[in-house]
Design an enzyme around this catalytic site. Structure first.
Site, PDB file in Angstrom:
ATOM      1  N   HIS A   1       3.135  13.249 -12.956  1.00  0.00           N
ATOM      2  CA  HIS A   1       4.059  13.007 -11.843  1.00  0.00           C
ATOM      3  C   HIS A   1       5.126  14.105 -11.793  1.00  0.00           C
ATOM      4  O   HIS A   1       6.108  13.994 -11.060  1.00  0.00           O
ATOM      5  CB  HIS A   1       4.758  11.652 -12.005  1.00  0.00           C
ATOM      6  CG  HIS A   1       3.849  10.474 -11.857  1.00  0.00           C
ATOM      7  ND1 HIS A   1       2.933  10.360 -10.844  1.00  0.00           N
ATOM      8  CD2 HIS A   1       3.725   9.339 -12.596  1.00  0.00           C
ATOM      9  CE1 HIS A   1       2.283   9.210 -10.963  1.00  0.00           C
ATOM     10  NE2 HIS A   1       2.734   8.585 -12.023  1.00  0.00           N
TER      11      HIS A   1
ATOM     12  N   ARG B   1      -0.618  -3.937  -5.681  1.00  0.00           N
ATOM     13  CA  ARG B   1       0.285  -4.883  -5.019  1.00  0.00           C
ATOM     14  C   ARG B   1      -0.197  -5.231  -3.613  1.00  0.00           C
ATOM     15  O   ARG B   1      -0.624  -6.338  -3.346  1.00  0.00           O
ATOM     16  CB  ARG B   1       1.699  -4.258  -5.001  1.00  0.00           C
ATOM     17  CG  ARG B   1       2.829  -5.187  -4.670  1.00  0.00           C
ATOM     18  CD  ARG B   1       4.129  -4.400  -4.603  1.00  0.00           C
ATOM     19  NE  ARG B   1       4.038  -3.310  -3.629  1.00  0.00           N
ATOM     20  CZ  ARG B   1       4.310  -3.417  -2.336  1.00  0.00           C
ATOM     21  NH1 ARG B   1       4.754  -4.559  -1.838  1.00  0.00           N
ATOM     22  NH2 ARG B   1       4.185  -2.367  -1.504  1.00  0.00           N
TER      23      ARG B   1
ATOM     24  N   LYS C   1       3.670   6.465  -7.466  1.00  0.00           N
ATOM     25  CA  LYS C   1       3.294   5.429  -6.495  1.00  0.00           C
ATOM     26  C   LYS C   1       2.676   5.958  -5.203  1.00  0.00           C
ATOM     27  O   LYS C   1       2.689   5.280  -4.169  1.00  0.00           O
ATOM     28  CB  LYS C   1       4.484   4.512  -6.132  1.00  0.00           C
ATOM     29  CG  LYS C   1       5.271   3.970  -7.293  1.00  0.00           C
ATOM     30  CD  LYS C   1       4.436   3.520  -8.440  1.00  0.00           C
ATOM     31  CE  LYS C   1       3.610   2.286  -8.196  1.00  0.00           C
ATOM     32  NZ  LYS C   1       2.746   1.999  -9.384  1.00  0.00           N
TER      33      LYS C   1
ATOM     34  N   SER D   1       6.834   0.800  -2.693  1.00  0.00           N
ATOM     35  CA  SER D   1       5.939   0.634  -3.838  1.00  0.00           C
ATOM     36  C   SER D   1       6.682   0.926  -5.146  1.00  0.00           C
ATOM     37  O   SER D   1       6.533   0.211  -6.146  1.00  0.00           O
ATOM     38  CB  SER D   1       4.733   1.575  -3.680  1.00  0.00           C
ATOM     39  OG  SER D   1       3.834   1.394  -4.737  1.00  0.00           O
TER      40      SER D   1
ATOM     41  N   MET E   1     -10.759  -2.747  -6.584  1.00  0.00           N
ATOM     42  CA  MET E   1      -9.941  -2.232  -7.695  1.00  0.00           C
ATOM     43  C   MET E   1      -8.996  -3.318  -8.220  1.00  0.00           C
ATOM     44  O   MET E   1      -8.763  -3.418  -9.416  1.00  0.00           O
ATOM     45  CB  MET E   1      -9.155  -0.992  -7.265  1.00  0.00           C
ATOM     46  CG  MET E   1     -10.022   0.263  -7.250  1.00  0.00           C
ATOM     47  SD  MET E   1      -9.106   1.772  -6.831  1.00  0.00           S
ATOM     48  CE  MET E   1      -7.935   1.925  -8.181  1.00  0.00           C
TER      49      MET E   1
ATOM     50  N   TYR F   1      -2.310   9.751   1.188  1.00  0.00           N
ATOM     51  CA  TYR F   1      -2.673   8.343   0.987  1.00  0.00           C
ATOM     52  C   TYR F   1      -3.139   7.721   2.308  1.00  0.00           C
ATOM     53  O   TYR F   1      -4.140   6.983   2.347  1.00  0.00           O
ATOM     54  CB  TYR F   1      -1.435   7.609   0.446  1.00  0.00           C
ATOM     55  CG  TYR F   1      -1.598   6.131   0.207  1.00  0.00           C
ATOM     56  CD1 TYR F   1      -1.956   5.651  -1.053  1.00  0.00           C
ATOM     57  CD2 TYR F   1      -1.356   5.199   1.217  1.00  0.00           C
ATOM     58  CE1 TYR F   1      -2.082   4.270  -1.281  1.00  0.00           C
ATOM     59  CE2 TYR F   1      -1.477   3.843   1.002  1.00  0.00           C
ATOM     60  CZ  TYR F   1      -1.844   3.380  -0.247  1.00  0.00           C
ATOM     61  OH  TYR F   1      -1.964   2.024  -0.467  1.00  0.00           O
TER      62      TYR F   1
ATOM     63  N   GLY G   1      -0.604   6.963  -4.994  1.00  0.00           N
ATOM     64  CA  GLY G   1      -2.061   6.819  -4.959  1.00  0.00           C
ATOM     65  C   GLY G   1      -2.767   7.488  -6.132  1.00  0.00           C
ATOM     66  O   GLY G   1      -3.972   7.757  -6.073  1.00  0.00           O
TER      67      GLY G   1
END
Ligand code: PPS
Length: 298
Positions: free
Chosen positions: A112, A260, A50, A142, A237, A198, A52
């Site tokens: 990740h 979101r 979460k 997020s 996006m 980010y 980016g």
């Protein structure tokens, strides 16, 4: 192949895996992943979940293939253009198999994993890596909404429960604090790592694309760069079904969208004053390296 989210068994439980909280969806294929054969031109996009990932994945995809293969833009979802190395959710193809089969050069691969889990061939081949970090507070928020809507993730519980678990590192891929610090430290000894934030991308996407191009040795025209900077803005996006995950079966968009809010500072809508104080106190103890600084507002 698609999976009906109502039929997934299967929110996973966390367990300790080599000192990091993980779920089986990201460890079942461990041996194969560790034996993955990277190529020298592979590019690894690494993030704590979460932070980016999708944003930077899409930027890289457009930089490399936006002009060369414009049909990608209208036909292949981002999760098939960029292979998610460790994911293994049968009957979907594993990320490792997808990475093996990627027809592009370079291959764009995301992970990740904390830095110590990265398969050794990436280091041996001196692959370029782009790490994206996001401030812990927004990252936590997020992640909370993501776990609500993603049927293979552990149940997030209520916000205060999730808040505690995040600080304890009881999340898929472990502690945010260890993750961002581990990759930051790696940068000191591994020059092919570009560490970005980010918040910087939000502040000035064009500037960050310039830095990425410099790192990757790319020199797109100004026109092309502007086109990319525009295409990757949040609203664009969010509307783009090939990058907004609306076609990805294990997510329930009735609960929350993948794209979101895309903001710096949304944590203020979630943290209570007391939680914020508790968080800041704990943060000071865990984040001792003065060279690694995050912005929680811009
Ligand atoms: S994942 O599931 O780990 O791959 O998710 P990841 O892509 O890393 O992170 C998703 C969050 O990034 C936001 N996002 C963006 N923000 C601003 N601009 C753009 N273009 C953009 N693209 C993705 C996305 O909205 C998620 O953050 P939140 O705060 O939940 O909105």
């Amino acid at each position: 192949m698609s999976v009906n989210p109502d039929k997934m068994d299967s929110r996973a439980e966390l367990f300790d895996f080599h000192g990091v909280s993980m779920t089986h969806y990201f460890t079942d294929n461990w041996e194969n992943i560790q034996n993955f054969q990277a190529r020298p031109d592979d590019i690894l996009i690494a993030t704590y979940p979460k932070a980016g990932t999708t944003w930077v994945s899409y930027i890289l995809d457009l930089l490399y293939f936006g002009q060369k293969s414009p049909e990608r833009e209208t036909s292949i979802p981002i999760y098939e253009r960029v292979a998610f190395l460790e994911i293994c959710v049968p009957p979907l193809e594993s990320g490792k198999d997808l990475a093996d089969k990627l027809p592009t050069s370079p291959r764009l691969i995301k992970t990740h994993f904390p830095v110590q889990f990265v398969p050794k061939s990436f280091w041996e081949q001196k692959c370029r890596m782009v790490y994206v970090a996001r401030n812990a507070k927004d990252n936590m928020v997020s992640y909370f909404h993501f776990n609500r809507m993603t049927m293979i993730q552990p149940e997030p519980g209520d916000w205060s429960n999730f808040f505690q678990k995040f600080m304890e590192g009881k999340m898929v891929c472990g502690s945010w604090y260890d993750h961002v610090n581990g990759w930051w430290k790696k940068k000191q000894t591994y020059p092919n790592l570009h560490y970005m934030f980010y918040e910087d991308l939000i502040e000035d996407t064009g500037r960050e694309i310039d830095k990425l191009c410099c790192f990757l040795g790319l020199s797109p025209s100004t026109e092309e760069k502007n086109r990319i900077a525009c295409g990757v803005q949040f609203d664009n996006m969010k509307k783009n079904n090939l990058v907004n995950y609306s076609t990805f079966a294990i997510m329930d968009f009735k609960i929350s969208p993948f794209m979101r809010k895309g903001k710096v500072g949304d944590w203020k809508n979630h943290f209570t004053v007391a939680q914020n104080e508790e968080f800041d106190e704990d943060y000071k103890k865990k984040m001792k390296d003065p060279t690694l600084q995050f912005r929680t507002e811009i």
